[in-house]
Design an enzyme around this catalytic site. Structure first.
Site, PDB file in Angstrom:
ATOM      1  N   ASP A  93       0.853  -1.186   0.000  1.00  0.00           N
ATOM      2  CA  ASP A  93       0.000   0.000   0.000  1.00  0.00           C
ATOM      3  C   ASP A  93       0.888   1.235   0.000  1.00  0.00           C
ATOM      4  O   ASP A  93       1.407   1.652   1.034  1.00  0.00           O
ATOM      5  CB  ASP A  93      -0.908  -0.018   1.227  1.00  0.00           C
ATOM      6  CG  ASP A  93      -1.998   1.036   1.157  1.00  0.00           C
ATOM      7  OD1 ASP A  93      -2.087   1.729   0.121  1.00  0.00           O
ATOM      8  OD2 ASP A  93      -2.764   1.161   2.123  1.00  0.00           O
ATOM      9  N   ALA A  94       1.093   1.805  -1.184  1.00  0.00           N
ATOM     10  CA  ALA A  94       1.961   2.968  -1.345  1.00  0.00           C
ATOM     11  C   ALA A  94       1.248   4.140  -2.004  1.00  0.00           C
ATOM     12  O   ALA A  94       1.677   5.281  -1.869  1.00  0.00           O
ATOM     13  CB  ALA A  94       3.198   2.596  -2.161  1.00  0.00           C
ATOM     14  N   LYS A  95       0.197   3.860  -2.762  1.00  0.00           N
ATOM     15  CA  LYS A  95      -0.604   4.893  -3.428  1.00  0.00           C
ATOM     16  C   LYS A  95       0.271   5.838  -4.240  1.00  0.00           C
ATOM     17  O   LYS A  95       0.080   7.060  -4.234  1.00  0.00           O
ATOM     18  CB  LYS A  95      -1.452   5.667  -2.415  1.00  0.00           C
ATOM     19  CG  LYS A  95      -2.435   4.785  -1.635  1.00  0.00           C
ATOM     20  CD  LYS A  95      -3.273   5.612  -0.677  1.00  0.00           C
ATOM     21  CE  LYS A  95      -4.255   4.749   0.098  1.00  0.00           C
ATOM     22  NZ  LYS A  95      -3.578   3.874   1.093  1.00  0.00           N
ATOM     23  N   ARG A  96       1.207   5.282  -4.979  1.00  0.00           N
ATOM     24  CA  ARG A  96       2.085   6.106  -5.809  1.00  0.00           C
ATOM     25  C   ARG A  96       1.293   6.750  -6.941  1.00  0.00           C
ATOM     26  O   ARG A  96       0.348   6.158  -7.466  1.00  0.00           O
ATOM     27  CB  ARG A  96       3.218   5.262  -6.382  1.00  0.00           C
ATOM     28  CG  ARG A  96       4.079   4.535  -5.357  1.00  0.00           C
ATOM     29  CD  ARG A  96       4.752   5.460  -4.377  1.00  0.00           C
ATOM     30  NE  ARG A  96       5.803   4.791  -3.614  1.00  0.00           N
ATOM     31  CZ  ARG A  96       6.377   5.278  -2.533  1.00  0.00           C
ATOM     32  NH1 ARG A  96       6.000   6.463  -2.071  1.00  0.00           N
ATOM     33  NH2 ARG A  96       7.332   4.610  -1.901  1.00  0.00           N
ATOM     34  N   THR A 120      -0.767  -0.436  -4.638  1.00  0.00           N
ATOM     35  CA  THR A 120      -1.803   0.557  -4.884  1.00  0.00           C
ATOM     36  C   THR A 120      -1.201   1.770  -5.575  1.00  0.00           C
ATOM     37  O   THR A 120      -0.087   2.191  -5.269  1.00  0.00           O
ATOM     38  CB  THR A 120      -2.476   0.993  -3.577  1.00  0.00           C
ATOM     39  OG1 THR A 120      -1.481   1.501  -2.669  1.00  0.00           O
ATOM     40  CG2 THR A 120      -3.195  -0.179  -2.924  1.00  0.00           C
TER      41      THR A 120
END
EC number: 4.1.1.23
Length: 272
Positions: A93-96, A120
């Site tokens: 879960d990094a939401k780059r 993510t």
């Protein structure tokens, strides 16, 4: 084996849609870990081993490691999951949300350094912010769509000229244009079951949904499962983090986490 294939196997083999989120907060660790230099790794490893029988995947949140200069402990944790529980995929879960060579390096960080099976990403900059991850054909790309936070409505619920809300346009774009090789999934929060149902209807059965918001954020299990499951009764990674990780602060913290994971797994299965 691709990420999607691995996830489908985990759903079937474990009879579970539960995803265990790994958001380690040292201030909430049990006393036995105080002062240990690798406390984050030790805590997460014990949680992983205790909850693996009830999980379909694990989701480490990279900020919880990076803030404590513990990226090496995240590496060790991912290596442990791959070795001890190779059937369970790791969703970083990094939401780059960057583009070009920067996104390529983020992909290498997730897929090479940490060995994650999926991650993510934020689609705000369009296909350019997602395409670098799609080059890794065996890995998953989980795109933010209708997030569980209340402020998500500031943008995600804006209406386009055709009356379609932005989050549903994102869902359709991912399903129709970006998912040619079957690598994509969507993040849709349990806190918005009506929108969750709309997304499932728009994308069909094939694409998995990562569903945060159960537990501490107030999402309802019954409404979530009924809204997001596919025709096979699967299609979701229903995430819970704090309610499992910190089920107890006492000496029974491992067993308490296992019990919380089992109970949520059973509650989900009681609906689907």
């Amino acid at each position: 084996m691709t990420f999607i294939q691995q996830l489908e196997h985990a759903w079937a083999a474990g009879n579970t849609l539960l995803q265990v989120g790994l958001d380690p907060d040292p201030q909430r660790f049990p006393r036995e870990l105080e002062g240990k230099p690798d406390a984050i790794f030790q805590f997460c490893r014990e949680i992983v081993d205790a909850t693996a029988p009830y999980a379909c995947s694990f989701k480490p949140q990279i900020a919880y490691f990076a803030a404590h200069r513990a990226e090496d402990q995240l590496e060790a944790l991912c290596a442990h999951i791959r070795a001890a529980h190779p059937h369970l995929p790791i969703v970083l879960d990094a939401k780059r949300g960057d583009i070009g060579t920067t996104a390529e390096h983020y992909a290498r960080e997730a897929y090479e350094r940490y060995g994650a099976h999926a991650m993510t990403v934020n689609p705000y900059m369009g296909l350019d912010s997602v395409e670098p991850y799609l080059g890794w054909k065996d890995r998953g790309v989980i795109v933010l769509c209708r997030t569980s936070n209340p402020g998500g409505s500031d943008l995600q619920f804006l209406k386009l000229d055709n009356g379609e809300p932005l989050y549903l346009h994102v869902a359709g774009m991912v399903a129709d244009k970006w998912n040619a090789d079957g690598q994509c999934g969507l993040v849709v929060g349990a806190t918005f079951p009506n929108e969750l149902a709309a997304v499932r209807q728009r994308i069909g059965d094939a694409m998995p949904l990562l569903v945060p918001g159960i537990g501490a954020q107030g999402g309802d299990v019954t409404a979530t499962v009924n809204a997001g499951r596919n025709a096979a009764g699967t299609g979701m990674m229903i995430n819970s983090s704090r309610a499992i990780l910190y089920a107890s602060g006492g000496d029974d913290w491992r067993q308490a986490a296992a019990d919380a994971a089992r109970d949520l797994r059973d509650a989900i299965n009681g609906v689907r």
